[in-house]
Motif scaffolding. Structure first.
Motif: not given
Lengths: 313, 177
Positions: A294-303
């Motif tokens: 979740g943390g990894l996907v979160f950063r990709f999405v926000i970016l």
């Protein structure tokens, strides 16, 4: 009707038709930086709380990973640079106005510190390990005396590193999705939560898992609160901010964000953790894996989403 | 001294001469551009309105690109012109992300590049290449601190706007409407 066209044939790589300059390197680095910050913070905290005996995964095992995480993260940052041979220019100046500048300096401090911290425990974790140089043996004996000071510095630097991963983005006025002050605390909390998840995954002690799972639950719920807060803030903002939040409310990132970040990355692992604390049997790796994912996907999405958002004129 | 440019959207025909002049003058690599033309169509047929804008770096007074540059490669020189020192730039892209006008791009050689207001010509008292070449004379350049300069006079007499004033960048590229 309102239509804007480039009539002079503008089609610059990475910029047109929409900004996609930063790809996988930056979100990967933001994830690894947050993860490393989380592990180091709790290693320092529990060391200061004299939990060296009970919390071995937190203080000794997980910090072994941190130098590798940071070096991979720094490697990703380096790959992202377009003018690579000039990277040393970062370290010829301190520009307080630029989060990227003080982030680079914090990394310069925390990476060697994490190596020294791991070095003072490496022989406890791997009993057969031998330093190749006698000098390193002496250095280990010397560094062991200053563990408490190191723990304090690590905690402070870890908070700065965790906040910086968010502030790096929120400093960009031109991207309405990022330009919100909640992004700093949100990335800090999310980074600490992934750090805890990684330690829980490595821990074999029941007591340690219980303590860390409780803390992690708090962080997960604070993170959820911050996410709602962020979207409410954007919804209450200017037209550009409203359009930015629409990316998550029916726009192209809706499914990725709500399913992979909020549901599978926060709510579901939190539920599993609650069941685990109640005494049900839950596969130990599952909540940790989900939180990390979740943390990894979160950063990709926000970016990715942030780069699309812009002022409208 | 405060250099500024005014673009007359009523006179611009969108020929693209300014774009080509810039590419030639500044050796802009093939496929890239430091200035470009936007055609904005608004309204409902048959009442359509077209606005043509020759856009470039706004040389903002409160420039987010200069603020976020980690090495100080992006800087402001005399006259308020925003420049990039190539061998200080690491190509991190922070300035590109921070620009509300998408005026910067990564040069194929690695550093970040953008409009310089033709500082090499301006410092010799000449106009930027795009201004000199414009066939309809819709580009006006000069010193805002000098009330008799071309740009000061036309901004006094005409209505104008700037792009994304809400970004708070205080841009120095004015569009006469």
């Amino acid at each position: 009707m309102k239509e804007e066209l480039f009539v002079s044939g503008r089609n610059i790589p990475h910029i047109d038709p929409y900004l996609h300059l930063w790809t996988w390197e930056i979100p990967l680095y933001l994830f690894l930086g947050g993860l490393a910050a989380g592990i180091l913070f709790f290693a320092g905290y529990f060391y200061i709380m004299h939990k060296e005996r009970d919390m071995t995964a937190t203080i000794k095992w997980a910090p072994m990973l941190v130098p590798f995480l940071l070096v991979i993260g720094l490697g990703a940052l380096f790959l992202d640079l377009h003018h690579k041979l000039y990277f040393w220019r970062l370290y010829t100046i301190i520009r307080l106005e630029s989060p990227m500048s003080w982030g680079a300096w914090v990394l310069m401090a925390i990476t060697p510190l994490s190596i020294v911290w791991a070095g003072t425990y490496v022989r406890e974790v791997f009993p057969n390990f031998k330093w190749p140089l006698a000098l390193l043996n002496d250095f280990e004996t010397f560094a062991k005396k200053y563990r408490k000071a190191m723990a304090w510095v690590m905690m402070i630097l870890a908070v700065i590193l965790g906040v910086y991963t968010g502030i790096l983005l929120s400093a960009f006025n031109a991207r309405p999705l990022w330009n919100t002050s909640i992004l700093g605390p949100l990335f800090l909390v999310s980074g600490f939560s992934t750090g805890l998840a990684a330690i829980i995954w490595m821990s074999k002690s029941k007591y340690e898992r219980k303590v860390l799972t409780r803390i992690d639950l708090i962080f997960v719920f604070v993170e959820l609160f911050f996410i709602i807060h962020m979207i409410m803030g954007l919804q209450a903002g200017s037209q550009a901010a409203i359009e930015a939040s629409q990316l998550f409310l029916g726009g192209e990132f809706t499914v990725t964000f709500w399913i992979f970040v909020v549901l599978l990355g926060l709510l579901f692992p939190a539920t599993l953790e609650i069941f685990e604390l109640r005494g049900y049997h839950v596969p130990g790796w599952l909540p940790s894996f989900l939180i990390l994912m979740g943390g990894l996907v979160f950063r990709f999405v926000i970016l990715e989403a942030g780069q699309i958002t812009r002022y409208l004129y | 001294m405060r250099y500024a440019m005014a673009v007359d959207t009523k006179k611009c025909v969108g020929c693209g001469d300014c774009v080509v002049a810039c590419q030639t003058e500044n050796n802009v690599p093939h496929g890239y551009c430091r200035d470009w033309i936007v055609e904005n169509v608004a309204g409902t047929y048959p009442k359509l309105e077209i606005e043509l804008r020759s856009e470039r770096c706004n040389h903002c007074e409160n420039s987010p690109c200069v603020r976020c540059c980690p090495t100080g490669a992006s800087h402001i020189v005399d006259g308020g012109i925003v420049l990039v020192t190539h061998d200080e730039c690491i190509g991190c892209g922070a300035c590109i992300e921070s620009c509300p006008y998408d005026a910067r791009y990564p040069h194929p050689e690695g550093y970040v590049d953008k409009c310089t207001f033709c500082v090499h010509r301006v410092s010799d008292g000449e106009n930027p290449a795009c201004v000199d070449v414009c066939p309809t004379s819709c580009l006006h350049f000069g010193d805002l601190d000098d009330p008799n300069s071309d740009v000061s006079k036309i901004l006094k007499n005409r209505k104008w706007k700037v792009l994304a004033p809400e970004a708070g960048t205080n841009p120095q590229l004015y569009f006469l409407t």
